[in-house]
Design a protein around this motif. Structure first.
Motif, PDB file in Angstrom:
ATOM      1  N   ASP A 190      12.091 -19.917   6.048  1.00  0.00           N
ATOM      2  CA  ASP A 190      13.175 -20.575   5.238  1.00  0.00           C
ATOM      3  C   ASP A 190      12.772 -20.241   3.786  1.00  0.00           C
ATOM      4  OD1 ASP A 190      15.682 -22.165   4.570  1.00  0.00           O
ATOM      5  OD2 ASP A 190      14.177 -23.059   3.379  1.00  0.00           O
ATOM      6  N   SER A 191      13.470 -19.761   3.044  1.00  0.00           N
ATOM      7  CA  SER A 191      13.199 -19.242   1.568  1.00  0.00           C
ATOM      8  C   SER A 191      12.508 -20.658   0.752  1.00  0.00           C
ATOM      9  CB  SER A 191      14.334 -18.602   0.930  1.00  0.00           C
ATOM     10  OG  SER A 191      15.336 -19.705   0.789  1.00  0.00           O
ATOM     11  N   GLY A 192      13.074 -21.721   1.063  1.00  0.00           N
ATOM     12  CA  GLY A 192      12.533 -22.977   0.416  1.00  0.00           C
ATOM     13  C   GLY A 192      11.142 -23.143   0.619  1.00  0.00           C
ATOM     14  N   VAL A 193      10.721 -23.015   2.048  1.00  0.00           N
ATOM     15  CA  VAL A 193       9.410 -23.107   2.352  1.00  0.00           C
ATOM     16  C   VAL A 193       8.424 -22.085   1.828  1.00  0.00           C
ATOM     17  CG1 VAL A 193       7.903 -23.317   4.269  1.00  0.00           C
ATOM     18  CG2 VAL A 193      10.040 -24.458   4.272  1.00  0.00           C
ATOM     19  N   VAL A 194       8.817 -20.925   1.682  1.00  0.00           N
ATOM     20  CA  VAL A 194       8.020 -19.811   1.238  1.00  0.00           C
ATOM     21  C   VAL A 194       7.910 -20.149  -0.351  1.00  0.00           C
ATOM     22  CG1 VAL A 194       8.032 -17.331   0.632  1.00  0.00           C
ATOM     23  CG2 VAL A 194       8.833 -18.110   2.930  1.00  0.00           C
ATOM     24  N   GLU A 195       8.830 -20.581  -0.900  1.00  0.00           N
ATOM     25  CA  GLU A 195       8.701 -21.020  -2.490  1.00  0.00           C
ATOM     26  C   GLU A 195       7.794 -22.147  -2.715  1.00  0.00           C
ATOM     27  OE1 GLU A 195      11.415 -22.268  -6.241  1.00  0.00           O
ATOM     28  OE2 GLU A 195      12.421 -22.074  -4.269  1.00  0.00           O
ATOM     29  N   ARG A 196       7.902 -23.097  -1.674  1.00  0.00           N
ATOM     30  CA  ARG A 196       6.839 -24.203  -1.724  1.00  0.00           C
ATOM     31  C   ARG A 196       5.330 -23.691  -1.618  1.00  0.00           C
ATOM     32  NH1 ARG A 196       6.706 -29.899   0.749  1.00  0.00           N
ATOM     33  NH2 ARG A 196       4.373 -30.172   0.987  1.00  0.00           N
ATOM     34  N   LEU A 197       5.205 -22.802  -0.590  1.00  0.00           N
ATOM     35  CA  LEU A 197       3.917 -22.112  -0.649  1.00  0.00           C
ATOM     36  C   LEU A 197       3.455 -21.477  -1.828  1.00  0.00           C
ATOM     37  CD1 LEU A 197       4.236 -20.648   3.086  1.00  0.00           C
ATOM     38  CD2 LEU A 197       2.905 -22.790   2.473  1.00  0.00           C
ATOM     39  N   LEU A 198       4.133 -20.717  -2.374  1.00  0.00           N
ATOM     40  CA  LEU A 198       3.712 -19.880  -3.542  1.00  0.00           C
ATOM     41  C   LEU A 198       3.374 -20.901  -4.787  1.00  0.00           C
ATOM     42  CD1 LEU A 198       6.300 -16.866  -3.296  1.00  0.00           C
ATOM     43  CD2 LEU A 198       3.907 -17.128  -2.857  1.00  0.00           C
ATOM     44  N   HIS A 199       4.391 -21.939  -4.934  1.00  0.00           N
ATOM     45  CA  HIS A 199       4.171 -22.834  -5.934  1.00  0.00           C
ATOM     46  C   HIS A 199       2.782 -23.527  -5.833  1.00  0.00           C
ATOM     47  CE1 HIS A 199       4.996 -26.052  -8.975  1.00  0.00           C
ATOM     48  NE2 HIS A 199       4.698 -26.911  -8.061  1.00  0.00           N
ATOM     49  N   GLU A 200       2.635 -23.931  -4.262  1.00  0.00           N
ATOM     50  CA  GLU A 200       1.376 -24.633  -4.278  1.00  0.00           C
ATOM     51  C   GLU A 200       0.070 -23.781  -4.455  1.00  0.00           C
ATOM     52  OE1 GLU A 200       0.685 -27.083  -0.256  1.00  0.00           O
ATOM     53  OE2 GLU A 200      -0.474 -25.208  -0.054  1.00  0.00           O
ATOM     54  N   LEU A 201       0.119 -22.719  -4.390  1.00  0.00           N
ATOM     55  CA  LEU A 201      -1.092 -21.693  -4.765  1.00  0.00           C
ATOM     56  C   LEU A 201      -1.388 -21.652  -6.403  1.00  0.00           C
ATOM     57  CD1 LEU A 201      -0.209 -18.525  -2.746  1.00  0.00           C
ATOM     58  CD2 LEU A 201      -2.106 -19.952  -2.154  1.00  0.00           C
ATOM     59  N   GLN A 202      -0.515 -22.059  -6.939  1.00  0.00           N
ATOM     60  CA  GLN A 202      -0.691 -22.016  -8.402  1.00  0.00           C
ATOM     61  C   GLN A 202      -1.228 -23.443  -8.705  1.00  0.00           C
ATOM     62  OE1 GLN A 202      -0.629 -19.503 -10.774  1.00  0.00           O
ATOM     63  NE2 GLN A 202      -1.443 -21.062 -12.146  1.00  0.00           N
ATOM     64  N   ALA A 203      -0.456 -24.373  -8.337  1.00  0.00           N
ATOM     65  CA  ALA A 203      -0.903 -25.702  -8.601  1.00  0.00           C
ATOM     66  C   ALA A 203      -2.362 -26.111  -8.180  1.00  0.00           C
ATOM     67  CB  ALA A 203      -0.003 -26.648  -7.911  1.00  0.00           C
ATOM     68  N   LEU A 204      -2.737 -25.573  -6.958  1.00  0.00           N
ATOM     69  CA  LEU A 204      -4.117 -25.573  -6.546  1.00  0.00           C
ATOM     70  C   LEU A 204      -4.946 -24.791  -7.338  1.00  0.00           C
ATOM     71  CD1 LEU A 204      -5.936 -26.870  -4.461  1.00  0.00           C
ATOM     72  CD2 LEU A 204      -5.640 -24.779  -2.959  1.00  0.00           C
ATOM     73  N   ARG A 205      -4.520 -23.627  -7.796  1.00  0.00           N
ATOM     74  CA  ARG A 205      -5.552 -22.866  -8.491  1.00  0.00           C
ATOM     75  C   ARG A 205      -5.949 -23.666  -9.798  1.00  0.00           C
ATOM     76  NH1 ARG A 205      -2.738 -18.849  -9.076  1.00  0.00           N
ATOM     77  NH2 ARG A 205      -3.970 -17.338  -7.587  1.00  0.00           N
ATOM     78  N   GLU A 206      -4.993 -24.604 -10.478  1.00  0.00           N
ATOM     79  CA  GLU A 206      -5.202 -25.018 -11.694  1.00  0.00           C
ATOM     80  C   GLU A 206      -6.051 -26.422 -11.256  1.00  0.00           C
ATOM     81  OE1 GLU A 206      -4.521 -24.551 -14.645  1.00  0.00           O
ATOM     82  OE2 GLU A 206      -3.506 -22.730 -13.916  1.00  0.00           O
ATOM     83  N   ALA A 207      -5.917 -27.041 -10.074  1.00  0.00           N
ATOM     84  CA  ALA A 207      -6.593 -28.246  -9.747  1.00  0.00           C
ATOM     85  C   ALA A 207      -7.996 -28.002  -9.209  1.00  0.00           C
ATOM     86  CB  ALA A 207      -5.911 -28.746  -8.319  1.00  0.00           C
ATOM     87  N   LEU A 208      -8.573 -26.749  -9.048  1.00  0.00           N
ATOM     88  CA  LEU A 208      -9.845 -26.343  -8.792  1.00  0.00           C
ATOM     89  C   LEU A 208     -10.402 -25.895  -9.873  1.00  0.00           C
ATOM     90  CD1 LEU A 208      -9.199 -24.915  -4.954  1.00  0.00           C
ATOM     91  CD2 LEU A 208     -10.254 -27.123  -5.485  1.00  0.00           C
ATOM     92  N   ARG A 209      -9.776 -25.649 -10.684  1.00  0.00           N
ATOM     93  CA  ARG A 209     -10.459 -25.076 -12.239  1.00  0.00           C
ATOM     94  C   ARG A 209     -11.539 -25.782 -12.802  1.00  0.00           C
ATOM     95  NH1 ARG A 209      -8.261 -21.041 -15.043  1.00  0.00           N
ATOM     96  NH2 ARG A 209      -5.785 -21.606 -14.359  1.00  0.00           N
ATOM     97  N   PRO A 210     -12.856 -25.371 -12.913  1.00  0.00           N
ATOM     98  CA  PRO A 210     -13.826 -26.015 -13.459  1.00  0.00           C
ATOM     99  C   PRO A 210     -13.591 -26.897 -14.603  1.00  0.00           C
ATOM    100  CG  PRO A 210     -14.651 -23.888 -12.485  1.00  0.00           C
ATOM    101  CD  PRO A 210     -13.163 -23.898 -12.655  1.00  0.00           C
TER     102      PRO A 210
END
Length: 367
Positions: free
Chosen positions: A347-367
């Motif tokens: 579903d397009s909503g789930v795919v959008e969720r996955l992409l958003h999560e990638l960006q948010a995790l990148r920020e969360a793991l930033r040193p």
């Protein structure tokens, strides 16, 4: 994408004739092999995975893992050899079932079977058991890397990243026939292009032994809190970040009804930190790859869903060789569950969720 076999679940079998035939075949193979447990009562477990049936040899402490197919596309003999090697290599980590023997492919069981330790415990609970899962995976990733010559039969590609990209691209060819929404096909194509660019430009992280099927449903948590990874048929020498992603992606944590959970970005970041604390020297070089490999694993999962949607309607293949996603290989209840999950993930909503999560995790793991 497969399920574990928690031993404290109600043993309901909606297709008793299939279960009877399975036990009869296993009995025949055990008797033919003159196995000491040949006369033990047999108890089929619920059908929870697309690649194996599981039968308890009651009173023996053993569980028979009977392949329905080879997800690696191998013939019956080499498929069983590969799985034996997976259990043998992972055993040193202390977080997997012991291998106690096998039944060669034959007239009773065309794909043979492994006889493994029956792990007593419960399904993983998320997010509470994430630290235990992180420690379990770290124990696998910390094992010494053999030479390329000594790694056989496990996959040890010259370039695991390129090999993964090729696998994803092959699965993505099913997207048109799977009739996914155009926005989903476009998102997959964009992410796949980014992965190809990464393959062409980036250095590679260190490789380690990984499970490549580390979704939470494949763990059983013992009474002492140890998380045991019970499904090991797809081990290979590649990048730990793929396991970390598979353990925590939305497409993994909501796959199994017994481990269903949608994790927050904070919980994901904590999981990666817990793994780093347990994995020691494997962590420093891996850190920069967590998000890129998570993206690759999400792509693999989405394109697998498209592939399954296309292939599940085919008739089961005769014989015991090769890959076979036919719905005829599994019970109707399991097929309905998988079909529902596949529809949801594409579903397009789930795919959008996955992409958003990638960006948010990148920020969360930033040193």
């Amino acid at each position: 994408m497969k399920r574990s076999h928690p031993t404290n679940k109600a043993r309901l079998n909606p297709q008793p004739d299939r279960a009877v035939a399975l036990c009869r075949a296993l009995r025949g193979a055990l008797v033919e092999a003159r196995h000491p447990a040949a006369r033990q009562p047999l108890e089929p477990l619920p059908d929870k995975g697309l690649a194996h049936d599981h039968v308890r040899l009651v009173g023996s402490g053993l569980l028979a893992r009977i392949p329905k197919q080879s997800q690696m596309g191998l013939d019956a003999v080499h498929n069983l050899d590969y799985q034996r090697a997976c259990f043998a290599r992972a055993a040193a980590g202390g977080h997997t079932p012991a291998l106690h023997g096998w039944l060669a492919p034959g007239a009773h069981l065309p794909r043979g079977a492994l006889l493994v330790e029956e792990v007593l415990g419960r399904p993983a609970r998320l997010p509470q058991d994430l630290p235990a899962i992180a420690r379990s995976l770290a124990s696998l990733h910390a094992l010494p890397l053999p030479s390329a010559a000594a790694s056989a039969p496990l996959l040890h590609a010259p370039d695991p990243l390129q090999s993964l990209c090729d696998e994803i691209e092959a699965q993505a060819r099913h997207l048109p026939a799977a009739r996914v929404a155009p926005v989903v096909a476009q998102a997959v194509a964009q992410q796949l292009q980014q992965l190809k660019t990464l393959c062409n430009t980036a250095p590679r992280p260190p490789r380690h032994l990984i499970a490549f099927d580390a979704h939470p449903g494949n763990f059983i948590v013992r009474a002492d809190g140890c998380a045991v990874l019970v499904d090991l048929e797809k081990c290979r020498y590649s990048y730990p970040g793929l396991d970390l992603a598979h353990a925590t992606l939305y497409t993994s944590t909501t796959w199994d009804v017994h481990t269903h959970a949608a994790l927050s970005v904070g919980e994901l970041a904590d999981f990666y930190r817990d793994w780093a604390a347990a994995a020691g020297t494997a962590t420093e070089a891996a850190a920069a790859w967590h998000v890129p490999l998570r993206s690759a694993m999400a792509l693999w999962s989405l394109t697998w869903c498209a592939k399954w949607r296309v292939l599940e309607g085919a008739a089961a293949q005769p014989g015991g060789d090769g890959e076979d996603w036919s719905a005829q290989r599994s019970q109707a209840e399991l097929v309905r569950h998988v079909r529902g999950r596949v529809d949801h993930y594409l579903d397009s909503g789930v795919v959008e969720r996955l992409l958003h999560e990638l960006q948010a995790l990148r920020e969360a793991l930033r040193p």
